[in-house]
Design an enzyme around this catalytic site. Structure first.
Site, PDB file in Angstrom:
ATOM      1  N   LYS A  68     -59.644 -53.846 -28.641  1.00  0.00           N
ATOM      2  CA  LYS A  68     -59.091 -54.350 -27.189  1.00  0.00           C
ATOM      3  C   LYS A  68     -58.700 -53.302 -26.394  1.00  0.00           C
ATOM      4  O   LYS A  68     -58.082 -52.141 -27.012  1.00  0.00           O
ATOM      5  CB  LYS A  68     -57.661 -54.983 -27.659  1.00  0.00           C
ATOM      6  CG  LYS A  68     -56.892 -55.440 -26.267  1.00  0.00           C
ATOM      7  CD  LYS A  68     -57.544 -56.903 -25.903  1.00  0.00           C
ATOM      8  CE  LYS A  68     -57.233 -57.464 -24.403  1.00  0.00           C
ATOM      9  NZ  LYS A  68     -58.240 -56.613 -23.585  1.00  0.00           N
ATOM     10  N   GLN A 100     -55.510 -45.848 -27.021  1.00  0.00           N
ATOM     11  CA  GLN A 100     -55.159 -47.547 -26.983  1.00  0.00           C
ATOM     12  C   GLN A 100     -54.889 -48.110 -28.693  1.00  0.00           C
ATOM     13  O   GLN A 100     -54.087 -48.798 -28.606  1.00  0.00           O
ATOM     14  CB  GLN A 100     -56.681 -48.077 -26.616  1.00  0.00           C
ATOM     15  CG  GLN A 100     -56.491 -49.504 -26.188  1.00  0.00           C
ATOM     16  CD  GLN A 100     -55.949 -49.706 -24.710  1.00  0.00           C
ATOM     17  OE1 GLN A 100     -56.466 -48.906 -23.846  1.00  0.00           O
ATOM     18  NE2 GLN A 100     -55.006 -50.564 -24.597  1.00  0.00           N
ATOM     19  N   LYS A 119     -51.305 -47.225 -28.925  1.00  0.00           N
ATOM     20  CA  LYS A 119     -50.780 -48.241 -27.844  1.00  0.00           C
ATOM     21  C   LYS A 119     -50.306 -49.530 -28.248  1.00  0.00           C
ATOM     22  O   LYS A 119     -49.598 -49.975 -28.353  1.00  0.00           O
ATOM     23  CB  LYS A 119     -51.294 -47.924 -26.611  1.00  0.00           C
ATOM     24  CG  LYS A 119     -50.590 -48.627 -25.405  1.00  0.00           C
ATOM     25  CD  LYS A 119     -51.547 -48.897 -24.191  1.00  0.00           C
ATOM     26  CE  LYS A 119     -52.398 -47.412 -23.688  1.00  0.00           C
ATOM     27  NZ  LYS A 119     -53.037 -47.985 -22.304  1.00  0.00           N
ATOM     28  N   LYS A 142     -61.985 -49.047 -26.131  1.00  0.00           N
ATOM     29  CA  LYS A 142     -62.280 -48.658 -24.445  1.00  0.00           C
ATOM     30  C   LYS A 142     -64.012 -48.562 -24.292  1.00  0.00           C
ATOM     31  O   LYS A 142     -64.712 -48.426 -25.027  1.00  0.00           O
ATOM     32  CB  LYS A 142     -61.720 -47.404 -24.285  1.00  0.00           C
ATOM     33  CG  LYS A 142     -61.147 -47.180 -22.888  1.00  0.00           C
ATOM     34  CD  LYS A 142     -60.031 -47.656 -22.513  1.00  0.00           C
ATOM     35  CE  LYS A 142     -59.541 -47.756 -21.088  1.00  0.00           C
ATOM     36  NZ  LYS A 142     -57.994 -47.920 -21.045  1.00  0.00           N
ATOM     37  N   GLY A 197     -59.537 -54.777 -17.596  1.00  0.00           N
ATOM     38  CA  GLY A 197     -59.882 -53.761 -16.406  1.00  0.00           C
ATOM     39  C   GLY A 197     -59.068 -52.462 -16.882  1.00  0.00           C
ATOM     40  O   GLY A 197     -58.626 -52.181 -17.716  1.00  0.00           O
ATOM     41  N   ASP A 198     -59.411 -51.444 -15.971  1.00  0.00           N
ATOM     42  CA  ASP A 198     -59.070 -50.299 -16.224  1.00  0.00           C
ATOM     43  C   ASP A 198     -59.429 -49.670 -14.688  1.00  0.00           C
ATOM     44  O   ASP A 198     -59.643 -50.507 -13.780  1.00  0.00           O
ATOM     45  CB  ASP A 198     -59.632 -49.464 -17.349  1.00  0.00           C
ATOM     46  CG  ASP A 198     -58.728 -47.792 -17.535  1.00  0.00           C
ATOM     47  OD1 ASP A 198     -57.533 -48.220 -18.088  1.00  0.00           O
ATOM     48  OD2 ASP A 198     -59.141 -46.905 -16.878  1.00  0.00           O
ATOM     49  N   THR A 257     -48.894 -53.910 -16.059  1.00  0.00           N
ATOM     50  CA  THR A 257     -48.487 -52.400 -16.631  1.00  0.00           C
ATOM     51  C   THR A 257     -47.634 -51.893 -15.566  1.00  0.00           C
ATOM     52  O   THR A 257     -46.761 -51.020 -16.255  1.00  0.00           O
ATOM     53  CB  THR A 257     -49.969 -51.850 -16.391  1.00  0.00           C
ATOM     54  OG1 THR A 257     -51.135 -52.468 -16.801  1.00  0.00           O
ATOM     55  CG2 THR A 257     -50.108 -50.379 -16.983  1.00  0.00           C
ATOM     56  N   ASN A 287     -53.993 -50.616  -9.030  1.00  0.00           N
ATOM     57  CA  ASN A 287     -53.505 -51.694  -9.930  1.00  0.00           C
ATOM     58  C   ASN A 287     -51.908 -51.095 -10.204  1.00  0.00           C
ATOM     59  O   ASN A 287     -50.837 -51.927 -10.102  1.00  0.00           O
ATOM     60  CB  ASN A 287     -54.239 -52.381 -10.751  1.00  0.00           C
ATOM     61  CG  ASN A 287     -53.414 -53.391 -11.681  1.00  0.00           C
ATOM     62  OD1 ASN A 287     -53.034 -53.121 -12.733  1.00  0.00           O
ATOM     63  ND2 ASN A 287     -53.219 -54.591 -11.159  1.00  0.00           N
TER      64      ASN A 287
HETATM   65  P1  NDP Z   1     -57.186 -48.520 -10.022  1.00  0.00           P
HETATM   66  O1  NDP Z   1     -58.868 -48.351 -10.047  1.00  0.00           O
HETATM   67  O2  NDP Z   1     -56.687 -49.728  -9.565  1.00  0.00           O
HETATM   68  O3  NDP Z   1     -56.450 -47.336  -9.429  1.00  0.00           O
HETATM   69  C1  NDP Z   1     -56.918 -46.007  -9.515  1.00  0.00           C
HETATM   70  C2  NDP Z   1     -55.774 -45.098  -8.858  1.00  0.00           C
HETATM   71  O4  NDP Z   1     -56.000 -43.767  -9.332  1.00  0.00           O
HETATM   72  C3  NDP Z   1     -56.527 -45.033  -7.285  1.00  0.00           C
HETATM   73  O5  NDP Z   1     -55.558 -44.784  -6.339  1.00  0.00           O
HETATM   74  C4  NDP Z   1     -57.543 -43.875  -7.445  1.00  0.00           C
HETATM   75  O6  NDP Z   1     -57.967 -43.091  -5.952  1.00  0.00           O
HETATM   76  C5  NDP Z   1     -56.630 -42.905  -8.166  1.00  0.00           C
HETATM   77  N1  NDP Z   1     -57.672 -42.202  -9.004  1.00  0.00           N
HETATM   78  C6  NDP Z   1     -58.522 -42.507  -9.943  1.00  0.00           C
HETATM   79  N2  NDP Z   1     -59.049 -41.555 -10.394  1.00  0.00           N
HETATM   80  C7  NDP Z   1     -58.683 -40.459  -9.747  1.00  0.00           C
HETATM   81  C8  NDP Z   1     -58.835 -39.046 -10.104  1.00  0.00           C
HETATM   82  N3  NDP Z   1     -59.954 -38.634 -10.641  1.00  0.00           N
HETATM   83  N4  NDP Z   1     -58.201 -38.241  -9.079  1.00  0.00           N
HETATM   84  C9  NDP Z   1     -57.125 -38.676  -8.405  1.00  0.00           C
HETATM   85  N5  NDP Z   1     -56.793 -39.984  -8.114  1.00  0.00           N
HETATM   86  C10 NDP Z   1     -57.530 -40.650  -8.975  1.00  0.00           C
HETATM   87  O7  NDP Z   1     -56.829 -48.185 -11.392  1.00  0.00           O
HETATM   88  P2  NDP Z   1     -55.579 -48.524 -12.349  1.00  0.00           P
HETATM   89  O8  NDP Z   1     -54.552 -48.593 -11.599  1.00  0.00           O
HETATM   90  O9  NDP Z   1     -55.922 -49.845 -13.194  1.00  0.00           O
HETATM   91  O10 NDP Z   1     -55.364 -47.458 -13.558  1.00  0.00           O
HETATM   92  C11 NDP Z   1     -54.608 -46.192 -13.018  1.00  0.00           C
HETATM   93  C12 NDP Z   1     -54.327 -45.409 -14.606  1.00  0.00           C
HETATM   94  O11 NDP Z   1     -53.518 -46.566 -15.469  1.00  0.00           O
HETATM   95  C13 NDP Z   1     -55.417 -45.186 -15.302  1.00  0.00           C
HETATM   96  O12 NDP Z   1     -55.079 -43.876 -16.098  1.00  0.00           O
HETATM   97  C14 NDP Z   1     -55.469 -46.433 -16.388  1.00  0.00           C
HETATM   98  O13 NDP Z   1     -56.461 -45.982 -17.492  1.00  0.00           O
HETATM   99  C15 NDP Z   1     -54.147 -46.503 -16.485  1.00  0.00           C
HETATM  100  N6  NDP Z   1     -53.810 -47.932 -17.098  1.00  0.00           N
HETATM  101  C16 NDP Z   1     -54.349 -49.002 -16.438  1.00  0.00           C
HETATM  102  C17 NDP Z   1     -53.963 -50.037 -17.020  1.00  0.00           C
HETATM  103  C18 NDP Z   1     -54.504 -51.384 -16.302  1.00  0.00           C
HETATM  104  O14 NDP Z   1     -53.986 -52.574 -16.732  1.00  0.00           O
HETATM  105  N7  NDP Z   1     -55.170 -51.633 -15.379  1.00  0.00           N
HETATM  106  C19 NDP Z   1     -53.229 -50.230 -18.176  1.00  0.00           C
HETATM  107  C20 NDP Z   1     -52.683 -49.168 -18.758  1.00  0.00           C
HETATM  108  C21 NDP Z   1     -52.895 -48.074 -18.242  1.00  0.00           C
HETATM  109  P3  NDP Z   1     -59.213 -43.422  -5.474  1.00  0.00           P
HETATM  110  O15 NDP Z   1     -59.226 -44.937  -4.911  1.00  0.00           O
HETATM  111  O16 NDP Z   1     -59.270 -42.312  -4.550  1.00  0.00           O
HETATM  112  O17 NDP Z   1     -60.219 -43.153  -6.681  1.00  0.00           O
HETATM  113  O1  2IT Z   2     -55.105 -48.507 -20.779  1.00  0.00           O
HETATM  114  C1  2IT Z   2     -54.978 -49.791 -20.884  1.00  0.00           C
HETATM  115  O2  2IT Z   2     -54.004 -50.166 -21.624  1.00  0.00           O
HETATM  116  C2  2IT Z   2     -55.818 -50.728 -20.042  1.00  0.00           C
HETATM  117  N1  2IT Z   2     -56.572 -50.371 -19.346  1.00  0.00           N
HETATM  118  C3  2IT Z   2     -55.641 -52.291 -20.468  1.00  0.00           C
HETATM  119  C4  2IT Z   2     -56.250 -52.779 -21.430  1.00  0.00           C
HETATM  120  C5  2IT Z   2     -56.265 -54.385 -21.703  1.00  0.00           C
HETATM  121  O3  2IT Z   2     -56.920 -54.846 -22.706  1.00  0.00           O
HETATM  122  O4  2IT Z   2     -55.538 -55.161 -21.394  1.00  0.00           O
END
Ligand code: NDP
Ligand code: 2IT
Length: 451
Positions: free
Chosen positions: A95, A116, A119, A131, A170-171, A215, A246
């Site tokens: 997952k 992961q 976690k 992943k 998603g991520d 998240t 997100n």
């Molecule tokens: P999104 O794509 O929705 O948003 C990512 C954000 O981070 C954007 O504002 C993006 O800016 C910025 N970003 C991405 N890459 C870079 C980079 N190399 N340098 C600077 N800014 C960057 O992703 P999420 O919000 O889903 O994910 C954000 C983080 O949270 C990640 O580390 C992800 O692994 C983690 N995460 C996500 C979960 C989820 O459920 N979605 C769960 C747990 C953790 P720009 O648009 O300019 O690229």
């Molecule tokens: O980093 C993370 O925990 C996620 N991107 C969410 C993973 C998931 O299966 O909901």
């Protein structure tokens, strides 16, 4: 044993990981951090090092790399590379999310899959770790291009998935739109309405209420609980949240609900500061609806806000910092500035956003520090609730789902705090999370025999 170093019994395991996975720096970093914590476990319970258990935990069960050909809007054939690392299935089906970003390579996906695994164990839910993703850059691509890319990606990936096998979500770069296109292609290829094969779906496909928010909300609940251990709360606090995707958006939403003020957020081009408090509806309009850059905020909001191109968002003074963009976005230099400016708590919404020296600086300064594998586990935990709803063909209310999420985050916090205490490092949530996650995975693996 010195904190911040790997115990000599575990050193050969780390050397072998570095040798076998040459050049995969983020994976090395993630493994090193966990092994640093495990010295205390093997000192107390040497049996955890038996049968090459730790070596097996560091080696993914399966790694899939594949070609993704697709046709862009100009009729040109484009090629991307796809990945799925199925890291560990001792506790349940693999997952974990899918990341679409040009920086994606096998080392990044492996570090994320490794994190992961622990976690997911911490959530207490029946899910293993995995992943995936692609080096595809969604920026500036039309809706049609995104759809064709997702379809080609799933055309190969679908044979490796299944509700009992591997369940992506998603991520970075993958949200509800992309999950919809992938689910559509999976359904078409398999002729099965197998809702439990992907999470983060739309409500009408069996998605869970509160998954989109989970998240960010969960990370905020985690920090709320850390603050409470010091008799503090979000009320009246200044917070800085990096990113505006997100995780960042729903972190900001919950902090505001808890009475905090968001003074800055960002994207990869720069950051905005709004001393009056970031207008979250405007951020949502820019990012979720228009899919534009955060610089637009200042153009639309005008007076009182400013945009800084490049630079570090962590120079903005705050009480609470929630890095919610990407790995290694908060360096030792940033940590020093945050500490100097009086930061009280740091909660990682992103995966491994703080560099190892930043973590050390926070911990040495007595700052409450919630590592990603604990603090951001609310997303995947709610994915597991989505799987539960799919399996029972049920759909819960927002309130019921959020109540469960809050309870899970409280449990994760308390488990990490109690484990840190048990192993002689009270307040060290990094150690607590690594050990509590490891012990659950290790026991489940051990009971399965040598596999
Ligand atoms: P999104 O794509 O929705 O948003 C990512 C954000 O981070 C954007 O504002 C993006 O800016 C910025 N970003 C991405 N890459 C870079 C980079 N190399 N340098 C600077 N800014 C960057 O992703 P999420 O919000 O889903 O994910 C954000 C983080 O949270 C990640 O580390 C992800 O692994 C983690 N995460 C996500 C979960 C989820 O459920 N979605 C769960 C747990 C953790 P720009 O648009 O300019 O690229
Ligand atoms: O980093 C993370 O925990 C996620 N991107 C969410 C993973 C998931 O299966 O909901």
């Amino acid at each position: 044993m010195v904190s911040g170093s790997v115990d000599e019994k575990l050193e050969p395991i780390l050397s072998e990981v570095l040798r076998r996975n040459a050049g995969e720096l983020e994976f090395h970093q993630a493994v090193r951090e966990v092994l640093e914590s495990l010295g205390r476990v093997v000192a107390k319970h040497p049996n955890y090092a038996d049968n090459a258990l730790i070596e097996r935990i560091c080696e993914p069960e399966r790694q899939i790399i594949f070609r993704i050909p697709w046709v862009d809007d100009h009729g040109n054939v484009q090629i991307n590379r796809g990945f799925r690392v199925q890291f560990n299935s001792a506790l349940g089906p693999y997952k974990g999310g899918l990341r679409f970003h040009p920086s994606v390579n096998v080392g990044i996906i492996k570090f994320l899959g490794f994190e992961q695994t622990f976690k997911n164990a911490l959530t207490g839910m029946p899910i293993g770790g995995g992943k995936g993703g692609s080096d595809f850059n969604p920026r500036g691509r039309s809706d049609g291009e995104i759809m064709r890319f997702c379809q080609s990606f799933m055309t190969e990936l679908h044979r490796h998935l299944g509700e009992y096998t591997d369940v992506p979500a998603g991520d970075i770069g993958v949200g509800g739109r992309e999950i919809g296109y992938m689910f559509g292609q999976y359904k078409r290829l398999t002729n099965r309405y197998e809702a439990g094969v992907l999470t983060g779906k739309a409500l009408f496909h069996g998605g869970s209420r509160a998954r989109k928010e989970a998240t960010g909300y969960g990370a905020t609940y985690f920090v709320e609980r850390m603050l409470a251990t010091k008799g503090q709360a979000f009320e009246g606090k200044r917070a800085v949240v990096s990113g505006s995707g997100n995780v960042a958006i729903y972190t900001m939403e919950k902090i505001i609900e808890f009475g905090g003020k968001i003074v800055a957020c960002s994207d990869s081009n720069g950051y905005v500061v709004d001393e009056g408090g970031i207008d979250l509806d405007l951020v949502k309009e820019i990012k979720e609806v228009r899919r534009q850059r955060i610089a637009e905020y200042v153009r639309l909001k005008g007076a009182g806000s400013r945009y800084v191109e490049g630079g570090s968002i962590w120079s903005v003074p705050c009480d609470v910092a929630m890095p919610s963009a990407t790995q290694n976005e908060l360096t030792g230099k940033d940590a020093k500035i945050l500490v100097k400016n009086g930061v009280v708590a740091v909660g990682e919404g992103a995966n491994m956003p703080s560099t190892p020296d930043a973590v050390r600086i926070f911990q040495d300064a007595g700052v409450l520090f919630g590592p990603g594998k604990a603090a951001n586990a609310g997303g995947v935990a709610t994915s597991a609730l989505e799987m539960q709803q799919n399996a029972s063909r049920d759909s819960w209310t927002f309130e019921r789902t959020e109540t469960r999420l809050a309870e899970i985050m409280r449990n994760i916090h308390d488990r990490c705090a109690e484990t840190a205490e048990e192993y002689g490092a009270p307040g060290d949530y990094v150690l607590g999370a690594n050990i509590a996650g490891f012990v659950r995975v290790a026991e489940a693996m051990d009971a399965l025999g040598v596999i």
